[in-house]
Design a protein around this motif. Structure first.
Motif, PDB file in Angstrom:
ATOM      1  N   LYS A   6       0.743  -0.976  -0.027  1.00 25.84           N
ATOM      2  CA  LYS A   6      -0.016  -0.077  -0.042  1.00 25.84           C
ATOM      3  C   LYS A   6       0.845   1.269   0.075  1.00 25.84           C
ATOM      4  CE  LYS A   6      -2.083  -1.472   3.886  1.00 25.84           C
ATOM      5  NZ  LYS A   6      -1.352  -2.841   3.637  1.00 25.84           N
ATOM      6  N   THR A   7       1.699   1.320   0.732  1.00 28.19           N
ATOM      7  CA  THR A   7       2.450   2.472   1.280  1.00 28.19           C
ATOM      8  C   THR A   7       3.502   2.718  -0.185  1.00 28.19           C
ATOM      9  OG1 THR A   7       2.571   2.120   3.454  1.00 28.19           O
ATOM     10  CG2 THR A   7       4.184   3.673   2.627  1.00 28.19           C
ATOM     11  N   SER A   8       4.029   1.612  -0.629  1.00 24.95           N
ATOM     12  CA  SER A   8       5.029   1.626  -1.728  1.00 24.95           C
ATOM     13  C   SER A   8       4.074   2.311  -2.901  1.00 24.95           C
ATOM     14  CB  SER A   8       5.394   0.377  -2.182  1.00 24.95           C
ATOM     15  OG  SER A   8       5.984  -0.489  -1.111  1.00 24.95           O
TER      16      SER A   8
ATOM     17  N   THR B 146       4.899   7.852   2.942  1.00 26.39           N
ATOM     18  CA  THR B 146       3.926   8.358   4.089  1.00 26.39           C
ATOM     19  C   THR B 146       4.479   7.637   5.430  1.00 26.39           C
ATOM     20  OG1 THR B 146       2.452   6.522   3.619  1.00 26.39           O
ATOM     21  CG2 THR B 146       1.880   8.891   2.579  1.00 26.39           C
ATOM     22  N   ASP B 147       5.428   6.556   5.258  1.00 28.29           N
ATOM     23  CA  ASP B 147       5.740   6.018   6.792  1.00 28.29           C
ATOM     24  C   ASP B 147       7.069   7.061   7.064  1.00 28.29           C
ATOM     25  OD1 ASP B 147       4.060   3.841   6.412  1.00 28.29           O
ATOM     26  OD2 ASP B 147       5.481   2.493   5.715  1.00 28.29           O
ATOM     27  N   ARG B 148       6.468   7.727   7.983  1.00 28.83           N
ATOM     28  CA  ARG B 148       7.713   8.720   8.567  1.00 28.83           C
ATOM     29  C   ARG B 148       7.793   8.517   9.892  1.00 28.83           C
ATOM     30  NH1 ARG B 148       3.938  12.557   9.330  1.00 28.83           N
ATOM     31  NH2 ARG B 148       2.508  10.860   9.123  1.00 28.83           N
TER      32      ARG B 148
ATOM     33  N   ILE C  83       6.694  -1.643   8.580  1.00 31.28           N
ATOM     34  CA  ILE C  83       5.368  -1.597   8.433  1.00 31.28           C
ATOM     35  C   ILE C  83       4.836  -0.265   8.830  1.00 31.28           C
ATOM     36  CG2 ILE C  83       5.138  -3.889   9.007  1.00 31.28           C
ATOM     37  CD1 ILE C  83       3.875  -2.808  11.674  1.00 31.28           C
ATOM     38  N   THR C  84       3.657  -0.166   8.235  1.00 29.89           N
ATOM     39  CA  THR C  84       2.937   1.164   8.511  1.00 29.89           C
ATOM     40  C   THR C  84       2.090   0.974   9.967  1.00 29.89           C
ATOM     41  OG1 THR C  84       2.570   1.672   6.264  1.00 29.89           O
ATOM     42  CG2 THR C  84       1.048   2.608   7.858  1.00 29.89           C
ATOM     43  N   VAL C  85       2.199   2.054  11.006  1.00 25.31           N
ATOM     44  CA  VAL C  85       1.892   1.995  12.257  1.00 25.31           C
ATOM     45  C   VAL C  85       0.240   3.035  12.185  1.00 25.31           C
ATOM     46  CG1 VAL C  85       1.920   2.359  14.579  1.00 25.31           C
ATOM     47  CG2 VAL C  85       3.794   1.379  13.201  1.00 25.31           C
TER      48      VAL C  85
ATOM     49  N   VAL D 267      -5.032   8.726   1.754  1.00 21.53           N
ATOM     50  CA  VAL D 267      -5.053   8.507   3.066  1.00 21.53           C
ATOM     51  C   VAL D 267      -4.299   6.975   3.123  1.00 21.53           C
ATOM     52  CG1 VAL D 267      -6.078   7.894   5.001  1.00 21.53           C
ATOM     53  CG2 VAL D 267      -6.603   9.795   4.067  1.00 21.53           C
ATOM     54  N   ASP D 268      -3.124   6.755   3.599  1.00 22.89           N
ATOM     55  CA  ASP D 268      -2.673   5.276   3.840  1.00 22.89           C
ATOM     56  C   ASP D 268      -2.783   4.736   4.972  1.00 22.89           C
ATOM     57  OD1 ASP D 268      -0.951   3.179   2.787  1.00 22.89           O
ATOM     58  OD2 ASP D 268       0.575   3.858   3.827  1.00 22.89           O
ATOM     59  N   VAL D 269      -3.211   3.598   4.968  1.00 23.85           N
ATOM     60  CA  VAL D 269      -3.520   2.863   6.533  1.00 23.85           C
ATOM     61  C   VAL D 269      -2.712   1.711   6.542  1.00 23.85           C
ATOM     62  CG1 VAL D 269      -6.132   3.788   6.046  1.00 23.85           C
ATOM     63  CG2 VAL D 269      -5.418   1.306   5.451  1.00 23.85           C
ATOM     64  N   PRO D 270      -2.523   1.354   7.878  1.00 20.29           N
ATOM     65  CA  PRO D 270      -1.761   0.148   8.474  1.00 20.29           C
ATOM     66  C   PRO D 270      -2.398  -1.283   7.978  1.00 20.29           C
ATOM     67  CG  PRO D 270      -2.441   1.165  10.131  1.00 20.29           C
ATOM     68  CD  PRO D 270      -3.097   1.943   8.798  1.00 20.29           C
TER      69      PRO D 270
HETATM   70 MG   LIG Z   1       2.133   0.725   4.667  1.00 20.70          MG
END
Ligand SMILES: [Mg+2]
Ligand SMILES: Nc1nc2c(ncn2[C@@H]2O[C@H](COP(=O)(O)OP(=O)(O)OP(=O)(O)O)[C@@H](O)[C@H]2O)c(=O)[nH]1
Length: 649
Positions: free
Chosen positions: A13-15, A25-27, A36-38, A56-59
């Motif tokens: 997703k984030t990629s 968006t993974d900051r 991983i996205t938190v 909006v990127d979600v975990p």
């Molecule tokens: Mg992610």
């Protein structure tokens, strides 16, 4: 427009957001370390036409669904990410179920990591995804194979999203401003900033708003819309509001920033929910759950309003009793998760944001909810009025929960025939037929009473109220009944004299022997004037043929008709005389330095006897005209107001 990602952990997703927007968006440090996205991530992509696409990127982690939910509520367009090698996985299913429960029908599926699989596997994964989408609102969504490594399919996906951006939704801009806060922070030199997606309405710099459900008043010092400095923001945009009047610790994810009229905290909501088919057991009454609405998360108990437990895959009307107040309005979607926050159980939308305490299996309640569930407010109001609820429809609440602007509320009131009755700040609406029927029914009861007892001045409110129906549920409550009576009195069909209600045409009259006796006594009652009413004993002494019992009975009847007032056992004072006695008492109290009525002065100035003065002032105390205190007697209500109406000989 806001695009929201969804999908299983590590599926890309984030990629994908990074490939589309150039923004990672993974900051968070934790996100970098764990890969991983938190928490929610945000990215913006300006388009050729000047508009800005928000992401909006979600975990995807199963334990972070709470954060996913906070992001999912504000999105317009779904970007469901499924890795082609894995195919659908548990959180692919759970996220999809959540999006479906939230009513999201627009979206696209990105079949990521296409570079890792054969054409055969790609076809297989596509089929798996299609099967998964089939029973949902996203059944017709495109499934596009992509790769962030080779760039395959990225152009097609970008094209799809660019087209999606051309479909705005102006309906949401109507209504008072509401924004579900998903972040709150403080910037040096700027102060408190909250971010979130505006669910409805518009906002401008300088607006005064409320943090709901807490109720703190704030002012918008500045704002960003879709990541750009702006003077105004509107529904569907991601906004950052710089707020004056609140510290960052006093507003948090889950709060709403709303226009004052939309601030209406509630702890009891009702709606229709669907239990996911994936649930192992039926959902039982009083099950503890987590309710997610907007970006908020609150403990809730479920009250079944119909049937037994709700079977997996089935829908039913329920009430949700919340652990603490939240901000919710009609039509808001919500998700229900189990108590330990491990599974999504189901979800639905709010039909009544201000539900009364639940009584199970009440047919009437289900009718009300079915009416409220009609999407168009005019249809919903008409359906509610048609149900003729004994206490009317709370129009004020209705307008609040439909989030109608004042002009729209006025238009609604014009469009739907009803009679409005004002009770303080609340307006109750009744179907015209309902008030007519009530008036007719009361007229019937009174007519029968007048026929039976022509010398009676009428019926008291209580008796009339009781006469309405044998079933308490079918008649209005005492307070509403009093208002409805007022309406009928104003309309001229009923009349009030003192505590009695009668038909407009009715005159109570004494009959036969009663009339004879009254004609004998009346001149004696009148002859001494207002300050010398005769004692009962004196009247009896004037004519030895009179019996104390018969005279007392007649005078009590005259008292019920408002002709005289019983003051102690010895005095029946003509209503007009009593009014004058009260007016004099009030004048003396006003002239007194302590503003008190003093019995001795009262006696001296009016010439009333010692024998009358005591029962008279006690009578005044008793009915609340005066109140005794160490300095004397205080006048509590206006004499003419209290005694004037009944002034009839
Ligand atoms: Mg992610
Ligand atoms: N080969 C290949 N690897 C990919 C592709 N997209 C993502 N990856 C890799 O998959 C891993 C996970 O990617 P993320 O974008 O962090 O996945 P995510 O869905 O955001 O994960 P969560 O946010 O934790 O749920 C990373 O190592 C990426 O480099 C792709 O198209 N091809």
């Amino acid at each position: 427009m806001i695009i929201g990602t969804a999908g299983h952990i590590d599926h890309g997703k984030t990629s994908l957001v990074k490939a589309l927007t150039g923004i990672d968006t993974d900051r968070l440090k934790e996100e970098k370390e764990r890969g991983i996205t938190v928490d929610l991530g945000f990215a913006y992509q300006p388009g050729a036409d000047g508009s800005v696409l928000g992401f909006v990127d979600v975990p995807g982690h199963e334990r972070l669904i709470r954060n996913m939910l906070a992001g999912a509520t504000g999105i317009d367009h779904v970007l469901l990410v499924v890795a082609a090698d894995d195919g659908p996985m548990p959180q692919t299913r759970e996220h999809l179920a959540i999006l479906d429960l939230l009513g999201l029908a627009r979206g696209v599926v990105a079949l990521t990591k296409a570079d890792l699989v054969s054409g055969e596997r790609l076809a297989q994964a596509t089929a798996e995804v299609r099967a998964l989408l089939a029973p949902t609102a996203l059944a017709d969504a495109d499934v596009l194979p992509v790769s962030c490594v080779t760039g395959q399919g990225m152009e097609a996906l970008a094209r799809h999203l660019a087209q999606a951006r051309a479909e705005p939704d102006p309906a949401r801009e109507r209504g008072h401003f509401r924004l579900a806060v998903d972040r709150s922070f403080s910037l040096p030199g700027i102060g408190t900033v909250v971010t979130g997606t505006a669910a409805s309405g518009r906002v401008a710099v300088g607006d005064r708003l409320v943090v709901s459900p807490g109720g703190r008043a704030v002012r918008v010092r500045g704002l960003h819309a879709q990541n750009r400095r702006a003077d105004t923001g509107r529904a569907g945009e991601r906004l950052a509001l710089n707020l004056a009047g609140v510290d960052k610790g006093e507003v948090a994810r889950g709060d709403w920033i709303v226009a004052e009229p939309a601030h209406a905290p509630t702890q009891r909501i009702e709606g229709r929910i669907r239990v996911l088919a994936s649930e192992a057991k039926p959902l039982a009454h009083w099950t503890p759950l987590h309710l997610h609405l907007g970006a908020a998360d609150v403990g809730a108990r479920i009250v079944l309003l119909e049937g037994g437990a709700i079977a997996p895959g089935a829908s039913a009307w329920v009430q949700l009793e919340l652990d603490r107040p939240i901000a919710a309005l009609r039509g808001d979607r919500f998700i229900l998760r189990d108590q330990s926050a491990l599974r999504t159980v189901g979800g639905g939308s709010v039909a009544d944001a201000f539900a009364p305490p639940a009584r199970r299996h009440k047919r009437e309640r289900l009718d009300v909810l079915a009416a409220l569930a009609q999407p168009n407010p005019a249809d919903a109001l008409a359906a509610l009025l048609a149900l003729a609820p004994p206490n009317g429809v709370d129009f004020t609440r209705f307008v609040t929960q439909c989030n109608l602007l004042q002009g729209d509320a006025q238009a609604l009131a014009q469009a739907v025939p009803h009679r409005a009755i004002h009770a303080g700040a609340t307006t109750l609406a009744f179907a015209p037929r309902q008030i007519d029927q009530l008036g007719a029914r009361l007229a019937e009861v009174l007519a029968a009473h007048h026929r039976r007892a022509p010398d009676s001045p009428g019926l008291t409110v209580e008796v009339l109220h009781r006469a309405l129906a044998t079933k308490a549920a079918a008649r209005p409550g005492a307070a509403v009944f009093a208002l409805l009576l007022g309406e009928l009195i104003r309309a001229g069909s009923l009349r009030r004299s003192g505590p009695y209600l009668s038909l407009a045409g009715h005159e109570a009259s004494l009959q036969g022997a009663d009339l004879k006796l009254w004609e004998r006594l009346q001149p004696w009652l009148a002859e001494g004037g207002w300050n010398h009413p005769p004692k009962l004993t004196d009247m009896l002494a004037r004519d030895r043929t009179l019996h104390r019992e018969a005279v007392t009975r007649l005078l009590n009847k005259a008292a019920r008709m408002g002709k005289v007032v019983a003051v102690g056992p010895e005095y029946f004072i003509l209503a007009s005389h009593l009014c004058e006695l009260a007016v004099q008492a009030q004048a003396l109290a006003q002239a007194d330095e302590h503003r008190r009525l003093n019995v001795k002065t009262y006696r001296e100035r009016t010439g009333i006897s010692r024998h009358l003065s005591l029962p008279l002032v006690e009578f005044f105390d008793h009915i609340g005209f005066t109140k005794r205190d160490p300095e004397g007697r205080k006048i509590r209500r206006d004499a003419n107001e209290m005694f004037g109406h009944d002034a009839q000989g």
